[in-house]
Design a protein around this motif. Structure first.
Motif, PDB file in Angstrom:
ATOM      1  N   ASP A  16       0.823  -1.207   0.000  1.00 33.90           N
ATOM      2  CA  ASP A  16       0.000   0.000   0.000  1.00 33.90           C
ATOM      3  C   ASP A  16       0.862   1.263   0.000  1.00 33.90           C
ATOM      4  OD1 ASP A  16      -2.773  -1.205   2.087  1.00 33.90           O
ATOM      5  OD2 ASP A  16      -2.263  -1.510  -0.035  1.00 33.90           O
ATOM      6  N   SER A  17       0.171   2.395  -0.062  1.00 38.44           N
ATOM      7  CA  SER A  17       0.846   3.694  -0.060  1.00 38.44           C
ATOM      8  C   SER A  17       0.311   4.573   1.065  1.00 38.44           C
ATOM      9  CB  SER A  17       0.627   4.422  -1.395  1.00 38.44           C
ATOM     10  OG  SER A  17       1.164   3.699  -2.471  1.00 38.44           O
ATOM     11  N   LEU A  18       1.149   5.503   1.509  1.00 35.88           N
ATOM     12  CA  LEU A  18       0.762   6.535   2.460  1.00 35.88           C
ATOM     13  C   LEU A  18       1.477   7.819   2.078  1.00 35.88           C
ATOM     14  CD1 LEU A  18       0.978   4.952   6.050  1.00 35.88           C
ATOM     15  CD2 LEU A  18      -1.083   5.837   4.942  1.00 35.88           C
ATOM     16  N   ARG A  19       0.863   8.956   2.421  1.00 35.83           N
ATOM     17  CA  ARG A  19       1.547  10.223   2.251  1.00 35.83           C
ATOM     18  C   ARG A  19       1.589  10.942   3.593  1.00 35.83           C
ATOM     19  NH1 ARG A  19       0.382  15.698  -1.290  1.00 35.83           N
ATOM     20  NH2 ARG A  19      -1.216  16.012   0.309  1.00 35.83           N
ATOM     21  N   LEU A  20       2.788  11.184   4.062  1.00 33.22           N
ATOM     22  CA  LEU A  20       2.981  11.927   5.299  1.00 33.22           C
ATOM     23  C   LEU A  20       3.143  13.412   4.970  1.00 33.22           C
ATOM     24  CD1 LEU A  20       5.558   9.635   7.147  1.00 33.22           C
ATOM     25  CD2 LEU A  20       3.055   9.448   7.046  1.00 33.22           C
ATOM     26  N   PHE A  47      17.969   7.852   8.870  1.00 36.06           N
ATOM     27  CA  PHE A  47      17.675   8.822   7.825  1.00 36.06           C
ATOM     28  C   PHE A  47      16.812   8.179   6.739  1.00 36.06           C
ATOM     29  CE2 PHE A  47      18.102  12.154   4.843  1.00 36.06           C
ATOM     30  CZ  PHE A  47      18.433  11.603   3.616  1.00 36.06           C
ATOM     31  N   VAL A  48      15.814   8.931   6.264  1.00 32.59           N
ATOM     32  CA  VAL A  48      14.951   8.460   5.189  1.00 32.59           C
ATOM     33  C   VAL A  48      15.147   9.313   3.937  1.00 32.59           C
ATOM     34  CG1 VAL A  48      12.576   8.083   4.454  1.00 32.59           C
ATOM     35  CG2 VAL A  48      13.245   7.581   6.816  1.00 32.59           C
ATOM     36  N   ALA A  49      14.948  10.626   4.071  1.00 34.17           N
ATOM     37  CA  ALA A  49      15.022  11.509   2.911  1.00 34.17           C
ATOM     38  C   ALA A  49      15.234  12.940   3.370  1.00 34.17           C
ATOM     39  CB  ALA A  49      13.751  11.417   2.075  1.00 34.17           C
ATOM     40  N   ALA A  50      15.778  13.755   2.476  1.00 34.71           N
ATOM     41  CA  ALA A  50      15.973  15.170   2.765  1.00 34.71           C
ATOM     42  C   ALA A  50      15.737  15.985   1.506  1.00 34.71           C
ATOM     43  CB  ALA A  50      17.379  15.432   3.302  1.00 34.71           C
ATOM     44  N   ILE A  51      15.348  17.243   1.720  1.00 34.96           N
ATOM     45  CA  ILE A  51      15.127  18.146   0.597  1.00 34.96           C
ATOM     46  C   ILE A  51      15.675  19.519   0.953  1.00 34.96           C
ATOM     47  CG2 ILE A  51      12.775  18.750   1.363  1.00 34.96           C
ATOM     48  CD1 ILE A  51      12.025  18.864  -1.658  1.00 34.96           C
ATOM     49  N   MET A  52      16.382  20.125   0.005  1.00 37.42           N
ATOM     50  CA  MET A  52      16.876  21.475   0.199  1.00 37.42           C
ATOM     51  C   MET A  52      15.728  22.425  -0.144  1.00 37.42           C
ATOM     52  SD  MET A  52      19.954  20.783   1.087  1.00 37.42           S
ATOM     53  CE  MET A  52      19.563  19.128   1.657  1.00 37.42           C
ATOM     54  N   TRP A  53      15.394  23.292   0.803  1.00 36.83           N
ATOM     55  CA  TRP A  53      14.167  24.055   0.619  1.00 36.83           C
ATOM     56  C   TRP A  53      14.234  24.966  -0.604  1.00 36.83           C
ATOM     57  CZ3 TRP A  53       9.899  23.132   3.549  1.00 36.83           C
ATOM     58  CH2 TRP A  53       8.783  23.932   3.261  1.00 36.83           C
ATOM     59  N   GLY A  62      19.260   4.490   0.829  1.00 41.77           N
ATOM     60  CA  GLY A  62      19.226   3.421  -0.160  1.00 41.77           C
ATOM     61  C   GLY A  62      18.065   2.461   0.029  1.00 41.77           C
ATOM     62  N   SER A  63      17.659   2.267   1.282  1.00 44.67           N
ATOM     63  CA  SER A  63      16.618   1.281   1.579  1.00 44.67           C
ATOM     64  C   SER A  63      15.246   1.687   1.049  1.00 44.67           C
ATOM     65  CB  SER A  63      16.533   1.056   3.089  1.00 44.67           C
ATOM     66  OG  SER A  63      16.214   2.283   3.744  1.00 44.67           O
ATOM     67  N   ILE A  64      15.040   2.962   0.774  1.00 47.32           N
ATOM     68  CA  ILE A  64      13.721   3.419   0.325  1.00 47.32           C
ATOM     69  C   ILE A  64      13.767   4.073  -1.049  1.00 47.32           C
ATOM     70  CG2 ILE A  64      12.808   3.661   2.655  1.00 47.32           C
ATOM     71  CD1 ILE A  64      13.813   6.747   0.670  1.00 47.32           C
ATOM     72  N   LYS A  65      14.917   4.190  -1.621  1.00 42.26           N
ATOM     73  CA  LYS A  65      15.051   4.852  -2.914  1.00 42.26           C
ATOM     74  C   LYS A  65      14.222   4.126  -3.977  1.00 42.26           C
ATOM     75  CE  LYS A  65      18.618   7.344  -5.411  1.00 42.26           C
ATOM     76  NZ  LYS A  65      20.074   7.586  -5.537  1.00 42.26           N
ATOM     77  N   GLY A  66      13.478   4.932  -4.721  1.00 38.12           N
ATOM     78  CA  GLY A  66      12.604   4.372  -5.748  1.00 38.12           C
ATOM     79  C   GLY A  66      11.195   4.097  -5.256  1.00 38.12           C
ATOM     80  N   ARG A  67      11.015   4.069  -3.935  1.00 37.60           N
ATOM     81  CA  ARG A  67       9.681   3.825  -3.371  1.00 37.60           C
ATOM     82  C   ARG A  67       9.105   5.079  -2.698  1.00 37.60           C
ATOM     83  NH1 ARG A  67       9.068   0.397   0.769  1.00 37.60           N
ATOM     84  NH2 ARG A  67      11.210   0.605   1.572  1.00 37.60           N
ATOM     85  N   PHE A  68       9.967   5.883  -2.104  1.00 38.56           N
ATOM     86  CA  PHE A  68       9.535   7.086  -1.379  1.00 38.56           C
ATOM     87  C   PHE A  68       9.954   8.328  -2.162  1.00 38.56           C
ATOM     88  CE2 PHE A  68       9.719   5.260   3.241  1.00 38.56           C
ATOM     89  CZ  PHE A  68       8.941   4.189   2.837  1.00 38.56           C
ATOM     90  N   THR A  69       9.143   9.374  -2.046  1.00 38.91           N
ATOM     91  CA  THR A  69       9.452  10.650  -2.678  1.00 38.91           C
ATOM     92  C   THR A  69       9.202  11.782  -1.692  1.00 38.91           C
ATOM     93  OG1 THR A  69       8.763   9.802  -4.838  1.00 38.91           O
ATOM     94  CG2 THR A  69       8.958  12.191  -4.605  1.00 38.91           C
ATOM     95  N   ILE A  70      10.202  12.617  -1.506  1.00 40.73           N
ATOM     96  CA  ILE A  70      10.057  13.792  -0.652  1.00 40.73           C
ATOM     97  C   ILE A  70       9.800  15.003  -1.540  1.00 40.73           C
ATOM     98  CG2 ILE A  70      12.547  14.286  -0.594  1.00 40.73           C
ATOM     99  CD1 ILE A  70      12.179  15.246   2.298  1.00 40.73           C
ATOM    100  N   SER A  85       4.631   1.219  -2.238  1.00 43.17           N
ATOM    101  CA  SER A  85       5.136  -0.158  -2.108  1.00 43.17           C
ATOM    102  C   SER A  85       5.680  -0.405  -0.703  1.00 43.17           C
ATOM    103  CB  SER A  85       6.227  -0.420  -3.151  1.00 43.17           C
ATOM    104  OG  SER A  85       5.738  -0.203  -4.450  1.00 43.17           O
ATOM    105  N   LEU A  86       4.895  -0.064   0.282  1.00 45.45           N
ATOM    106  CA  LEU A  86       5.351  -0.185   1.666  1.00 45.45           C
ATOM    107  C   LEU A  86       5.607  -1.629   2.046  1.00 45.45           C
ATOM    108  CD1 LEU A  86       3.090   2.550   3.215  1.00 45.45           C
ATOM    109  CD2 LEU A  86       5.580   2.444   3.464  1.00 45.45           C
TER     110      LEU A  86
END
Length: 125
Positions: A16-20, A47-53, A62-70, A85-86
Motif C-alpha cells: 500500500d501507499s501513504l503520504r505523510l 535517515f529516510v530523505a531530505a530536501i533542500m528548501w 538506499g533502503s527506500i530509494k525508488g519507493r519514497f518521494t520527498i 510499495s510499503l
C-alpha cells in the motif's frame, strides 16, 4: 519558536501507499533543508530523505530509494513524504526535522535543530 506537525500515518498492508505531511510554522523564512527520519522499536533513528528548501534537491536512503518521494510546497510551508510499495520493515515512527544552519551532513540527525512529534506508520504483511 519553530513548530513541526506531522500527519498522515496509519496502519496499512504491504504494498500500500501513504503520504505523510509536515507543516512548519513559527518562522518567516524558510529552512535550509528538511528531513524525514524514522525510528523503529529497539533501533536507532534512521535517515529516510531530505530536501533542500530553496533548490528542491532531494536525497534518499538506499533502503527506500525508488519507493519514497520527498517534496515541498513553498506556499503551504509543508513537506511531504509519499511512500509507495510499503514493506513491513518500513514500520516505524516517522519524524520530520528542520535545519536552518546548513552545517553537517543532511543524513545525520544531529544536524537538525527542530523536530516534530512523529507519526506512526505500521505496515502489516
Amino acid at each position: 519558536q519553530v513548530q513541526l506537525v506531522e500527519s498522515g500515518g496509519g496502519l496499512v498492508q504491504a504494498g500500500d501507499s501513504l503520504r505523510l505531511s509536515c507543516a512548519v510554522s513559527g518562522r518567516t523564512f524558510s529552512s535550509y533543508r528538511m528531513g524525514w527520519f524514522r525510528q523503529a522499536p529497539g533501533k536507532e533513528r534512521e535517515f529516510v530523505a531530505a530536501i533542500m528548501w530553496a533548490s528542491g534537491y532531494t536525497y534518499y536512503a538506499g533502503s527506500i530509494k525508488g519507493r519514497f518521494t520527498i517534496s515541498r510546497d513553498n506556499t503551504k510551508n509543508t513537506v511531504y513524504l509519499q511512500m509507495n510499495s510499503l514493506k513491513p520493515e518500513d514500520t516505524a515512527v516517522y519524524h520530520c526535522a528542520a535545519d536552518y544552519s546548513g552545517r553537517g551532513a543532511y543524513a545525520d540527525h544531529v544536524n537538525y535543530g527542530y523536530w516534530g512529534q512523529g507519526t506512526q506508520v505500521n505496515v502489516s504483511s
